[in-house]
Every structure is written in C-alpha cells, then in structure tokens.
Design a protein around this motif. Structure first.
Motif, PDB file in Angstrom:
ATOM      1  N   SER A  49       7.440   5.623 -12.502  1.00 42.40           N
ATOM      2  CA  SER A  49       7.189   6.422 -11.303  1.00 42.40           C
ATOM      3  C   SER A  49       6.048   7.393 -11.552  1.00 42.40           C
ATOM      4  N   TYR A  86       3.959  11.749   2.814  1.00 38.92           N
ATOM      5  CA  TYR A  86       4.753  10.535   3.034  1.00 38.92           C
ATOM      6  C   TYR A  86       6.140  10.956   3.505  1.00 38.92           C
ATOM      7  N   ASP A  88       8.441   8.727   5.548  1.00 39.57           N
ATOM      8  CA  ASP A  88       9.316   7.697   6.113  1.00 39.57           C
ATOM      9  C   ASP A  88      10.775   8.100   5.894  1.00 39.57           C
ATOM     10  N   ARG A  91      12.357   6.494   2.759  1.00 36.09           N
ATOM     11  CA  ARG A  91      11.479   6.309   1.605  1.00 36.09           C
ATOM     12  C   ARG A  91      12.185   6.591   0.284  1.00 36.09           C
ATOM     13  N   ASP A  92      13.162   7.472   0.275  1.00 34.29           N
ATOM     14  CA  ASP A  92      13.910   7.807  -0.941  1.00 34.29           C
ATOM     15  C   ASP A  92      15.366   7.452  -0.702  1.00 34.29           C
ATOM     16  N   GLU A 131       5.485  -2.336 -11.463  1.00 30.61           N
ATOM     17  CA  GLU A 131       6.150  -2.020 -10.189  1.00 30.61           C
ATOM     18  C   GLU A 131       6.696  -0.590 -10.260  1.00 30.61           C
ATOM     19  N   PHE A 134      10.386   3.433  -5.159  1.00 22.84           N
ATOM     20  CA  PHE A 134      10.216   3.913  -3.786  1.00 22.84           C
ATOM     21  C   PHE A 134       8.877   3.453  -3.209  1.00 22.84           C
ATOM     22  N   ASP A 135       8.109   4.405  -2.641  1.00 23.43           N
ATOM     23  CA  ASP A 135       6.791   4.088  -2.076  1.00 23.43           C
ATOM     24  C   ASP A 135       5.660   4.571  -2.967  1.00 23.43           C
ATOM     25  N   HIS A 136       5.931   4.736  -4.261  1.00 20.26           N
ATOM     26  CA  HIS A 136       4.903   5.236  -5.169  1.00 20.26           C
ATOM     27  C   HIS A 136       3.741   4.261  -5.319  1.00 20.26           C
ATOM     28  N   GLU A 138       2.487   2.437  -2.915  1.00 18.99           N
ATOM     29  CA  GLU A 138       1.642   2.699  -1.747  1.00 18.99           C
ATOM     30  C   GLU A 138       0.808   3.957  -1.960  1.00 18.99           C
ATOM     31  N   ASP A 142      -3.340   4.162  -1.982  1.00 17.69           N
ATOM     32  CA  ASP A 142      -4.053   5.097  -1.107  1.00 17.69           C
ATOM     33  C   ASP A 142      -4.962   6.019  -1.922  1.00 17.69           C
TER      34      ASP A 142
END
Length: 234
Positions: A49, A86, A88, A91-92, A131, A134-136, A138, A142
């Motif tokens: 992460s 972020y 969403d 998301r978590d 991998e 969460f959305d890390h 993404e 960005d």
C-alpha cells in the motif's frame, strides 16, 4: 450537513474519517521508483500500500502530509503537492474514509534506510509495481500522469536528483518519467539552451576515466525565465 438559522452552527449525522495518503517517487540515477509499504493492520494486512494516516482533529491536511513524509523518510522541505481527493463510498472496506492524496519527489540517496526498515518499505520500478490495496493503484496511475504533465512545463524533475548531477543522469531521469527514449544530442542542446544549469569543476568518473562534468540547478535563473513565459517542455 444542515445550517441552523443562518448561524455558524452545523449539525450532521455522519461517521466519516479523513485520511492522507502519500505517493513517494524517488530516483536512484537509473530508474524512477515508487516507495510502497507492507500494511501492518487489518484489513488487508501484509499487502502492499501507500503510506497514510488519519488526520488529527487539530491538524491541517498539509501538515498531516508533511508529518507522514517526515516520519517515513526523515526528510523535511521536500517537494510535496496535493494530487486529488478520493471519496468513493466503498473505497475502504473498513468504513467510510475520504482520502486526500499527495505526491512527493525525493532523491533516493537522501532516504533514511532506517525508515525503510521501520515501515517495512520497498522501492519498486514503475514497471514492477505490485497489486495495491483498495484504490491505491488508481491513485498511483493518476500521480504518474500528473508527474508527466508537470514535467513538460516545470522543472520538478530536479527534486529527484542529488545536488550535483550529470546531463546524462538528467536525461535518464526524464526518460524514466516519460517512459521513452530521448535523443541525447537534442536533449543536451535544449537543456543547455535554457541556461538553468550551472556547470561545476567537479566530474563524475564512475562511467569513464574522462568523466562527465557535474551540474547544479539554478533555481533563480529558472524563476526569472518562468516570469518571462518560458515553456520548459523537453
């Protein structure tokens, strides 16, 4: 959120946490890298992460990001910029968490090894990122996109270099950011024409006996050119 009788009293029935996540890019003279951490808490314990933390009630968002970077790298006054928020709903997986993401740029040789060991951290080349939770993932995509965009117009890449560097080293950095080769003659001609580098009498002889002259970045000259409308695109 409800405003009562046009006063400054707010009432809300919310259970939302605010966190800061930091994307740390580094350069080791050969490759642009990303610093990742093995998560020590559930959920997703043991997975890779970004480094992050919840914001204290008496702390600004910017101060929270600076504290995370200092505790993680041992460095102060390094390049730090807010990327995006972020939010969403899902998301978590542990709850409702809004994350404000920053990215920073550092020279790997300034990084504290003890910090790496303390946080179980590891540098990854951009083409070897595992991998993430969460959305890390993404967030990182960005940040890379933003880094490439800004590098075309601002000399942010110099934040990834040591104080003294060679022009080939600078070219390697920009090739790492853009993920493509640059013509050496054109690059050298363009970067020297900007007159934002100061040539020193020092040489780096690690690559050959003749060696390559070391340069430093002249921030004062660059600021002057920017005020005159310089386009930094390489």
């Amino acid at each position: 959120m409800k405003l009562i009788n046009n006063t400054n009293i707010y009432t809300a029935k919310q259970d939302i946490l605010v966190a800061v996540d930091c994307i740390i890019f580094g350069f080791d003279s050969k490759n642009l890298k990303l610093l990742l951490f093995k998560r020590k808490l559930e959920p997703s314990k043991g997975l890779w992460s970004l480094i992050g933390a919840f914001i204290n009630d008496d702390q600004s968002i910017d101060d929270g990001a600076k504290q995370i970077l200092f505790e993680t790298t041992g460095l102060k006054n390094i390049y730090l910029e807010q990327l995006k928020t972020y939010g969403d709903v899902h998301r978590d997986i542990a709850g409702r968490v809004i994350s404000i993401v920053y990215y920073s740029l550092i020279s790997v040789n300034k990084f504290e090894l003890e910090s790496v060991e303390k946080y179980d951290a590891h540098w990854f080349d951009l083409n070897e990122i595992p991998e993430l939770i969460f959305d890390h993932g993404e967030m990182v995509k960005d940040a890379i996109k933003q880094l490439r965009t800004k590098a075309k117009h601002q000399p942010i890449g110099f934040n990834l270099l040591p104080k003294y560097f060679t022009i080939p080293e600078l070219q390697t950095l920009y090739e790492s950011i853009y993920q493509r080769d640059l013509d050496s003659r054109n690059f050298r001609k363009k970067i020297l024409s900007l007159d934002i580098l100061t040539k020193t009498n020092k040489k780096d002889k690690s690559g050959s006996k003749k060696g390559a002259f070391l340069y430093t970045f002249n921030e004062e000259k660059f600021d002057d050119l920017i005020s005159k409308g310089l386009n930094f695109e390489i």
